[in-house]
Design a protein around this motif. Structure first.
Motif, short mmCIF file in Angstrom:
data_model
loop_
_atom_site.label_atom_id
_atom_site.label_comp_id
_atom_site.label_asym_id
_atom_site.label_seq_id
_atom_site.Cartn_x
_atom_site.Cartn_y
_atom_site.Cartn_z
N PHE A 61 -4.89 4.83 2.27
CA PHE A 61 -6.24 4.48 2.72
C PHE A 61 -7.29 5.39 2.09
N HIS A 67 -9.36 -5.94 11.49
CA HIS A 67 -9.73 -6.07 10.08
C HIS A 67 -8.86 -5.16 9.22
N VAL A 68 -8.85 -3.88 9.56
CA VAL A 68 -8.07 -2.92 8.77
C VAL A 68 -6.58 -3.21 8.94
N ALA A 111 -4.15 -4.16 5.81
CA ALA A 111 -3.17 -3.12 5.47
C ALA A 111 -1.80 -3.70 5.17
N LEU A 125 -6.36 5.06 11.79
CA LEU A 125 -5.32 5.22 10.78
C LEU A 125 -3.96 5.44 11.42
N HIS A 162 -12.62 -3.36 13.85
CA HIS A 162 -11.99 -2.62 12.76
C HIS A 162 -10.47 -2.59 12.90
N GLN A 163 -9.99 -2.60 14.12
CA GLN A 163 -8.54 -2.58 14.34
C GLN A 163 -7.89 -3.82 13.71
N MET A 205 -11.81 1.69 2.74
CA MET A 205 -12.63 1.15 3.82
C MET A 205 -14.11 1.18 3.47
N GLU A 206 -14.87 0.52 4.28
CA GLU A 206 -16.28 0.22 4.01
C GLU A 206 -17.18 1.44 3.86
N PHE A 232 -6.31 0.85 -0.11
CA PHE A 232 -7.28 0.11 0.68
C PHE A 232 -8.42 1.07 0.98
N GLN A 280 -18.58 -4.32 7.29
CA GLN A 280 -18.21 -5.22 8.38
C GLN A 280 -19.31 -5.34 9.44
N VAL A 335 -2.66 2.04 12.74
CA VAL A 335 -2.27 1.09 11.69
C VAL A 335 -1.01 1.57 10.98
#
Length: 370
Positions: free
Chosen positions: A99, A42-43, A47, A87, A39-40, A56-57, A54, A27, A90
């Motif tokens: 995740f 996007h993730v 989610a 985490l 990130h908040q 992450m990058e 999922f 990202q 989310v």
């Protein structure tokens, strides 16, 4: 309707509700390796997309292991804390989402600029750093050669992966994926196109795979067995002197012996001037070759321009792979999983606050694609 894509699968001690995952996607939004507001959203958005896992990058295990100055990191307690908070936040509305985090070292492709700025080398005076690699062989003729790692440097990186895994565990991740593809450090050790060493880390296949196998074994010792441990490897360098599907199958078998739970088979990225013939599902044959070689020793995941639910279903139904990973398809459609369920006749996993958009509640869903 019976569908392979929506059959559950157990990896490590974790049962996933279906066979598709969200693939790691850089990202370029971090600040000194730290989670940022981007990130908040996007993730948090992805989610709710119905994927079993999922991941992450790519996240640098060392500052110099990042691809760009804007990539995530996990080399400090502060990075760990930021990821843990992400985490926790989310999971307040996606409590069942699993995740993963992709642990990475970019090697000779590190200290690059963002893709939309050309992706060129960022010099130290502009916030970059000296890239390192197995040999002083550049990824791109326009870039200077990386600094060759000595064996203490290799061992330092191995320990950084171990520490990164420990941090990811404490942060609450259910899985980690070791990045050994796309021309980054572990791939460049593995490939004869990036590795010209004559010591214990170069030459023969056994020597060229030593770094990834040592790291995988060391991480296996600290990563909980009840969680998921995977790796992304290269199925082909797309070059007559590079890695082949047979090499990928051999490496996958050795990683399975170490105790990994899944292998994602990607390709390319070892040299800038190698052109890859991209087309729908173009990397699936590499996953298929690995799957035939490993059998049921380890789960195999296919990736690479798998766009439609029907394509994903066919990959698994035909036995080419146990799972599929979706990347840009999820950027294009953050509800890819729910729409796949509608298309294949499976029960969709809509969040209760969004279920009115599903086929069972919204007549307009049938007109979604025109």
């Amino acid at each position: 309707m019976s569908t392979k894509l929506f059959e559950p699968i157990t990896l490590g001690g974790v049962e996933l509700p279906n066979r598709f995952t969200i693939s790691p996607m850089c990202q370029y939004a971090a600040r000194d390796g730290h989670v940022a507001p981007w990130h908040q959203q996007h993730v948090g958005s992805l989610a709710l997309g119905g994927a079993g896992l999922f991941v992450m990058e790519a996240t640098g295990v060392l500052p110099e292991g990042r691809i760009t100055p804007a990539c995530l990191g996990i080399w400090s307690e502060d990075h760990e804390a930021g990821l843990a908070k992400l985490l926790r936040d989310v999971r307040t509305y996606a409590p069942d989402q699993r995740f993963g985090l992709q642990l990475a070292h970019a090697g000779r492709k590190a200290s690059s600029d963002m893709p939309w700025k050309g992706g060129g080398l960022v010099p130290p005076q502009a916030g970059g750093w000296q890239p390192v690699g197995p040999s002083p062989v550049s990824f791109d003729p326009a870039r200077p050669a990386p600094q060759e790692l000595d064996q203490p440097g290799i061992h330092r990186i191995r320990q950084a992966f171990v520490t990164g895994a420990e941090r990811a565990d404490r942060a609450g991740f259910d899985a980690i994926e070791l990045h050994a593809a796309h021309g980054y450090l572990l791939h460049s050790f593995n490939s004869p196109l990036g590795n010209e060493r004559t010591d214990a880390y170069g030459g023969s296949f056994a020597n060229r795979t030593r770094a990834i196998l040592e790291i995988a074994a060391a991480v296996r010792l600290v990563w909980p067995k009840e969680k998921i441990l995977g790796a992304r490897i290269t199925g082909s360098d797309w070059h007559e002197e590079g890695l082949t599907p047979d090499d990928a199958a051999r490496l996958a078998n050795e990683l399975a012996d170490i105790g990994l739970d899944y292998i994602t088979v990607s390709s390319g990225g070892i040299r800038s001037n190698i052109r890859v013939p991209v087309q729908p599902c173009y990397q699936v044959p590499f996953a298929g070759a690995v799957k035939r070689a490993v059998g049921n020793k380890v789960a195999v995941q296919a990736v690479g321009l798998i766009v439609t639910p029907q394509e994903a279903e066919q990959v698994i139904a035909d036995g080419h792979a146990d799972m599929v990973a979706i990347a840009r398809g999820y950027l294009d459609d953050t509800r890819w999983g729910q729409h796949a369920a509608d298309a294949l006749g499976a029960a969709p996993a809509w969040h209760v606050r969004h279920e009115r958009a599903g086929a069972a509640h919204w007549p307009g869903s049938k007109f979604r694609n025109g």
